[in-house]
Each structure stands twice: as C-alpha cells, then as structure tokens.
Design a protein around this motif. Structure first.
Motif: not given
Lengths: 319, 319
Positions: B25-49
């Motif tokens: 999980x990658x925390x998005x430093x650009x997110x609204x601190x009141x609504x912390x956002x984490x990204x689950x980057x499945x584009x990094x899988x071997x086939x890109x999804x």
C-alpha cells in the motif's frame, strides 16, 4: 576508517519500518530471458525516492533533546524532501538549503512537507547550511556523508537479499555514493557471490575516474551539471569513497540518450514514472554494460518535472 | 447461489504466491489529510494488472491432466495477458480470443507471452471462444464469471486487510465485477466495519443501474464502448452480480474528464503509469464521490497505449 556494517543496516531497518515502504521486486517481463531483470522501485517511497531510508534513520538515531532543536539539510532535491518528511514525522523544524536551479517540483514538494526552503547560489549550499546550523542550533543531516545515512540506504540491499537470495548482479546509481555504499555493504555481507555495479552519467563520471585512479578526482560543478540526471551531480566523500572501493565490482557510464530511453522503457513497459537519475541502472542493463546474470536494478526515484517527462516520452514508444 | 468465501480466498493466496506480486500500500502524500488515501498498485503485477491473481488461481485449481490440454479465454485485454502468462508458467497452450478493436499494446503483450491470439468481431468473442474449446479440448477460463477467478482477485483484499486493518473505505473499479466481488468478500469478512465502493465510468454504468433496480440491466455494447476505460466495458454475470449485491455499500460513477485527471495525478504525484480503467477509483476519491475516512483505492492496471498516455498527459500537470 570505520565502515558501516551489516549490523548497522539491520538496526536501521528496524528504525525505518514505520515510514519507508517495503518495496517489492518487480520482474521485468520485457527483459532478455538470458539476463532476467528485477526492478527495485524506490520511486514508490513516500517522497518518491530511496532517500527517506537514510534521512529517517539519521533522525531516529538522534537523542530526543538534540532532535527537538530541529534539522538542517542541503540537497538538490530528493534528500531535501526526505529530511522534510522525516522532520514532520517527528514534529520538529527543518531548514533545507537548495540551489536556485533545483527543479520546481522538488522545491514545492519540500515546502509541502512543512520545511523552510532556503534557496542559494549553485555551489554555495554547504556554506549556507553551516550558517543555518549556527543560527538555529539544528543538526545537519548530510545527504550521504554520514554512517547513519549510509546504513539507512543499505536497508534496500537487505530487502533485495531477502527477496532474491540468488541474485547475481545488483546495479544502482552513484552520485554522492550513499546508496551504493549501503546496498553494496548489505549485498556483500548477505549474497557474497553477487557482483555490485554502480552507474553514472558519462557527463558526471567523477566516481568512475576516481575508482580507476585509486583516489578521489573532482569534476567541476559546471561539468557535472550538464547531465539531465539532476540527482547524480554530487561527488563521493572520503567516507563513501572508502565504501565504494570496498564494495563495487565496477562502475559503468550511460549517455543522456540511454538515460532517456530507460525512462521510456520504465514508463511504457513497467508502468513506473522514473526521473532520469533513477533510470540509469536500467539504462546500464539495456546497453549491456553489466555482465549477464540474474539482475536487480535499483530504480532510485521518480521526482521528474511533468514537462521533462512529457518531453522524454514524446520521442515515441520504445521498441 | 453459492458465494465465494474467505476460506476460498485464503486458499487462492497460497496458490498465487509464486507468481503474483505482493503489492504494497502506497500512502498518497498529496491526499487530503482528513481523508488519508492509500493506493494498492496492481499495475505493478507481472502482466500490468490484477487479473493475474484470478487467472493463475483458476489454472492452479485444475487437475493436471485437464490443465495439460490447454486453456481458452476471451478478453478485451488484461485477462488475456493474465491467462497467457499463467499458461506459460505451466507450459501449456493458450488460445485467446480478442475483439478487433483491442488496444495494440494488449494484443502484442498477449502474443509475447506465447499465446495464440484469435481476433474476432466486436461482440462475438464468447461464441468464438466456445468454438475453440470444442476444437482444442482446452478449458475455458472466463474473465470474471467463475468462483476461482473471483477468489483469486479477492487476494488483493486479503492483503489490504493485513496491511491496513483500520481501513474505513475500500474503492475499486467495477466491470464484470470479479475484482469487486473478491475484494468485497475479503474486506467484509476481515474488516467488517469498512465500507466497500465500486466505481464505473458514467458511460458504462450498467452495474450501478442494475444495483439500483435490484436486477441486472443490460447496456448495449455500443453504449459501453464509448468510455476510454476499455477494461470497464463488461457487465456483471449472475454470479458476480449476486456478490456485488452482497458486498457493495455503493456504486459511484466518474466522467471521462475525471478519469483523465486521475491518470495525470497518479503519474505526476504517485509515480505510477495507470490505464484509464485502473484510475477510476482515484477519480472517485478526487471528486469526493465516496465518504470521508481512511481509504484504499485499488489501482487495477497500467496497460495504456503510449499514444493515449501522452495525449492524456498533454493536458498539463494537475494542480
């Protein structure tokens, strides 16, 4: 000279766990099957670069009353963001000295983490930082010339050795040499049969010349500033140079065009936005400058100006 | 109807471990601190999804003599690559049916994994796939309408619950519904207080209309094909719709412009190359379409044509 040890790196790994991403190794499906390639995507760290590892370890090791006085750093970019981010995590003030020609995206990001940015003339940042230490009573966190910073960067090597113990080649950028010193130390301790290679731009190849000469050779700031890899314009210190002599099996160079092509390959084939400095390890792989074998390329950062990213992509998709 | 269980998902996680990336999980430093956002980057899988999770689980569950006859799949793209990749891992033949208007980058990638690609008229792919099953004796691996595929996709939810047990909102794209069915099942089992939201393009919002109506409502292929999110043009099956009714707390829509903006934000601020379909969860976050709270947005894939990526970036850097 006292070199950083694997125990220092292990201790650093415990300290940085709450803030640094445990980046996965990503196998590159587009790589030559004879030379399987894994990418260590440090552009996915909170500040977009590996520098958070060293900066946070350095702050974490300070005694609390000392740390409370705040920190000072000088940096062309990613170390600045790293110190700012780590200082915010501890709730302490940070003053960051940056040269006037620093990419806007890096200045803005540093300010966004709550640091006070002090712009200075190119080449004057160390002097200005010393003045700030005097004035604020804060602790200077150097970008690479400190055992705690080197040990922090080395945690990436610890992770590589854990995730791919059979690795044969580890390749990473060299600028001030903190990353290569740390990762090299970890790899040589834990994967003693693996070979470790550094990469520099041809236009800032002072470390290669230094290693060949057996002592540090300085290039002018003007010469080093020619490369688009703005994170690779520093030179090793006495401390990092001693590490590099100890852990590197070789240091290769890449051209500006090779760096740009690597940025395109990483975007279009590995779904990663990478800054030129972060792409040199993949550029070295692509040009065949490093020996064949199961390879890990450390992709060190992703803080590229949007305009430069678009300009590099506009050359078209890689073959 | 028998729904997939958390035990099915746990078993799938064991099966896919050798091939799928354990995405952080990658925390998005650009997110609204009141609504912390984490990204689950499945584009990094071997086939890109994320599709590798479901496809590999489905193949792994087949009896060896059955699997040896090979597999057949139909897909507008990422499932195709996933089945091709999984088949190559097992050394078995794969026939993949793709509509003629599939992005070239996805057709080429599928062939590169050693699969035989059979192009067909838009809307005819299921018929052509059935013919191939008849002819080759291979097993059909559907893109979403199968419990093993749903369980495989659910492993991403298992990882979210492990990495961020305090998550309050989980948001992900909905097309055929396999991903949302699987992740939703895992989240509801392991983080029962979290709410789960699906996202569709406004131009392909059949699932939203279906959930509101309480039964499946079909949109024409022509209508669904209007969105640039080419991976979100399918419709839920009876099986996935039953899961969606059970696990979704809501289904929101995003416009084409909002999708494009999310692609830009992910590139310039999170260093990720994401295809339009993969960016809709972040688009929904950015427009405030989901409730406030600690949020995980699943970024489902990164297979975007270089030309489209450049065209989207050319609108300039996000604010």
């Amino acid at each position: 000279m006292q070199l950083v040890t694997i125990d220092d790196i292990r201790a650093a790994a415990d300290r940085i766990r709450p803030v640094a991403v445990r980046t996965p190794l990503l196998q590159a499906p587009w790589a030559d099957p004879e030379r399987p390639l894994w990418i260590k995507p440090e552009n996915l760290q909170p500040i977009g670069a590996f520098k958070i590892r060293g900066a946070f370890n350095a702050l974490a090791k300070l005694d609390e009353p000392v740390r409370a006085r705040g920190v000072v750093a000088y940096s062309s970019g990613n170390h600045a963001q790293a110190v700012a981010y780590a200082a915010r995590a501890y709730g302490i003030p940070a003053h960051i000295v940056m040269p006037e020609d620093t990419p806007a995206v890096k200045i803005e990001a540093t300010r966004a983490y709550g640091a006070e940015v002090v712009l200075c003339e190119v080449g004057k940042r160390e002097v200005v930082a010393d003045e700030l230490v005097e004035k604020t009573g804060g602790v200077l966190v150097p970008p690479f010339d400190h055992p705690d910073v080197i040990a922090g960067q080395g945690t990436a090597g610890l992770e590589i050795s854990h995730d791919l113990p059979e690795v044969e080649i580890v390749v990473m950028p060299v600028s001030g040499g903190g990353l290569a010193s740390g990762i090299g130390t970890a790899i040589k301790a834990l994967c003693p049969n693996a070979r470790v290679y550094g990469v520099e731009p041809e236009l800032a190849a002072d470390a290669q010349e230094s290693l060949q000469a057996g002592h540090r050779v300085s290039w002018s700031v003007e010469d080093r500033n020619r490369t688009i890899a703005d994170g690779l314009r520093s030179q090793p210190s006495e401390l990092t140079f001693a590490h590099l002599q100890h852990v590197l099996d070789g240091l290769v160079t890449v051209t500006e065009d090779e760096i740009r092509e690597a940025v395109r390959v990483l975007a279009h084939k590995s779904h990663l936005v990478v800054e030129p400095s972060g792409a040199v390890s993949v550029a070295a792989y692509l040009k065949g400058a490093i020996p064949a074998g199961t390879t890990v390329a450390v992709v060190s950062g992703g803080n590229i100006n949007p305009e430069m990213f678009q300009e590099i992509l506009s050359a078209g998709a890689p073959a």
